[in-house]
Design a protein around this motif. Structure first.
Motif, mmCIF file in Angstrom:
data_model
loop_
_atom_site.group_PDB
_atom_site.id
_atom_site.type_symbol
_atom_site.label_atom_id
_atom_site.label_comp_id
_atom_site.label_asym_id
_atom_site.label_seq_id
_atom_site.Cartn_x
_atom_site.Cartn_y
_atom_site.Cartn_z
ATOM 1 N N ILE A 108 0.842 -1.205 0.000
ATOM 2 C CA ILE A 108 0.000 0.000 0.000
ATOM 3 C C ILE A 108 0.873 1.251 0.000
ATOM 4 O O ILE A 108 0.621 2.205 -0.741
ATOM 5 N N ALA A 109 1.918 1.247 0.811
ATOM 6 C CA ALA A 109 2.828 2.398 0.855
ATOM 7 C C ALA A 109 3.543 2.582 -0.486
ATOM 8 O O ALA A 109 3.724 3.712 -0.951
ATOM 9 N N PHE A 110 3.919 1.473 -1.112
ATOM 10 C CA PHE A 110 4.579 1.551 -2.423
ATOM 11 C C PHE A 110 3.664 2.208 -3.446
ATOM 12 O O PHE A 110 4.089 3.095 -4.211
ATOM 13 N N VAL A 111 2.400 1.771 -3.487
ATOM 14 C CA VAL A 111 1.446 2.330 -4.449
ATOM 15 C C VAL A 111 1.201 3.806 -4.169
ATOM 16 O O VAL A 111 1.162 4.637 -5.087
ATOM 17 N N LEU A 112 1.045 4.175 -2.905
ATOM 18 C CA LEU A 112 0.765 5.565 -2.567
ATOM 19 C C LEU A 112 1.940 6.480 -2.909
ATOM 20 O O LEU A 112 1.757 7.583 -3.438
ATOM 21 N N VAL A 113 3.169 6.021 -2.625
ATOM 22 C CA VAL A 113 4.345 6.866 -2.823
ATOM 23 C C VAL A 113 4.713 6.974 -4.295
ATOM 24 O O VAL A 113 5.009 8.070 -4.800
ATOM 25 N N PHE A 114 4.685 5.848 -5.014
ATOM 26 C CA PHE A 114 5.198 5.844 -6.384
ATOM 27 C C PHE A 114 4.113 5.910 -7.446
ATOM 28 O O PHE A 114 4.432 6.092 -8.633
ATOM 29 N N LYS A 115 2.843 5.758 -7.076
ATOM 30 C CA LYS A 115 1.769 5.794 -8.065
ATOM 31 C C LYS A 115 0.858 7.005 -7.885
ATOM 32 O O LYS A 115 0.548 7.696 -8.860
ATOM 33 N N TYR A 116 0.417 7.254 -6.676
ATOM 34 C CA TYR A 116 -0.556 8.317 -6.450
ATOM 35 C C TYR A 116 0.098 9.662 -6.132
ATOM 36 O O TYR A 116 -0.383 10.704 -6.590
ATOM 37 N N ALA A 117 1.163 9.657 -5.344
ATOM 38 C CA ALA A 117 1.820 10.917 -4.995
ATOM 39 C C ALA A 117 2.329 11.676 -6.223
ATOM 40 O O ALA A 117 2.162 12.910 -6.312
ATOM 41 N N PRO A 118 2.931 11.001 -7.224
ATOM 42 C CA PRO A 118 3.394 11.755 -8.406
ATOM 43 C C PRO A 118 2.272 12.373 -9.218
ATOM 44 O O PRO A 118 2.535 13.230 -10.071
ATOM 45 N N MET A 119 1.016 11.951 -8.991
ATOM 46 C CA MET A 119 -0.088 12.520 -9.774
ATOM 47 C C MET A 119 -0.284 14.008 -9.512
ATOM 48 O O MET A 119 -0.892 14.704 -10.328
ATOM 49 N N SER A 120 0.224 14.490 -8.399
ATOM 50 C CA SER A 120 0.125 15.933 -8.145
ATOM 51 C C SER A 120 0.899 16.732 -9.181
ATOM 52 O O SER A 120 0.591 17.902 -9.438
#
Length: 346
Positions: free
Chosen positions: A67-79
């Protein structure tokens, strides 16, 4: 005259005892079913999330890693997608740059390289979908028919190895083998009296070599999922086909392929989502100045505009356009698969 009655309904003392025994067994079964039913089980319904968190704490802690991997490398860069709607200047920063709306997209669509990149990306990826997607299926079916376990394992290992090589290494090997001037393959052709073939120095030949190298690199690794799906087929289906007189090829066509159809459809939908992506590393490793017709693709254009040119707004807009097309293709393919009676992906 005594009529024949069902067991336990005969008159007399013996029939009464049987009737009582049968009634007792029915009561026991009913009480057991009520006790074991989830609706009648006490202590399991109405439990809070905290109860399950305490009970399976270790599993939830392990789940935090992906979950942390997806949030950091998938969702966070969407900003960073906001750059596609701004005239980004490094000195002003992301949030301090001027908001221009869809002006970047208008400039993007007006570029000549944009249409060329879309055409080449679709061409290369559609050809890859035809060859690189189907070859692992064929290879898995062939490997499944191999009777020698030792021979099968050796071939699987050799076929898996190219997947673990970087495209830079594969590109260097390709030029050592296929180069027109001093390539090993052309040296052999020349020794046999033939003419040297510009495998990587002519556009059409480069396209064929590009596809062939891609199939060689990916087909072994792609067989893993299909072999796993084939191993889950009920052996009784093959036995029934043998009884009906089916040969090995008829078993493949009528048993193996229909049994892995769901796996094929699922992977096909996922691969359709990558039709607009392509592989930057693969093209970058195989490109050269003599072949420029098919080497301008969307990933290459993002690299040129973003990393080399410093126009991060345009590169971000192109990447966002590419992702949106990929999402629409996935949704469309999933809808078509469901219309055809398949389970689909979503």
């Amino acid at each position: 005259m005594r009529h024949s009655l069902p067991y336990g309904l005969h008159t007399g003392s013996g029939g009464a005892r049987n009737d009582q025994a049968l009634g007792g067994e029915i009561l026991k079964i009913e009480s057991a079913s009520k006790t074991e039913s989830p609706l009648h089980t006490r202590g399991t319904l109405g439990k809070s999330f905290a109860f399950y968190l305490r009970r399976d704490l270790q599993l939830y802690l392990m789940l935090l890693i992906p979950i942390a991997f997806v949030l950091v490398f998938k969702y966070a860069p969407m900003s960073g997608l906001v750059l596609a709607f701004k005239n980004y200047k490094i000195a002003h920063g992301v949030w301090g740059s001027e908001w221009v709306g869809f002006e970047v997209f208008r400039e993007l669509f007006a570029k000549h390289d944009f249409g060329r990149a879309v055409r080449n990306t679709l061409l290369l990826n559609c050809l890859d979908l035809v060859f690189s997607f189907t070859m692992p299926i064929v290879l898995a079916l062939l490997l499944n028919e191999v009777r020698s376990i030792r021979f099968k394992r050796i071939n699987q290992t050799l076929l898996y190895l190219p997947h673990f090589l970087s495209w830079i290494i594969i590109g260097a090997i390709a030029y050592q083998l296929l180069s027109e001037g001093n390539g090993v393959v052309n040296n052999v052709i020349a020794m046999m009296g033939g003419n040297r073939v510009p495998f990587l120095q002519e556009d059409v030949n480069w396209l064929i070599s590009y596809l062939a190298i891609g199939v060689w690199q990916s087909m072994g690794w792609g067989t893993i999922i299909y072999l796993a799906a084939i191993s889950g087929i009920n052996p009784e289906l093959y036995e029934a086909a043998t009884v009906d007189g089916a040969g090995r090829w008829r078993k493949v066509w009528n048993v193996s392929l229909p049994s892995i159809r769901t796996t094929i459809v699922t992977l096909l939908i996922m691969n359709l989502g990558r039709v607009m992506e392509g592989s930057f590393e693969r093209i970058y490793a195989l490109q050269n100045k003599a072949t420029t017709e098919f080497t301008t693709t969307i990933p290459v254009l993002v690299y040129r505009w973003g990393i080399e040119g410093g126009n991060f707004s345009r590169a971000t807009a192109l990447g966002l356009f590419q992702s949106m097309i990929g999402i629409m293709l996935v949704l469309l393919a999933d809808r078509i698969a469901k219309k055809l009676g398949e389970d689909g992906l979503l």
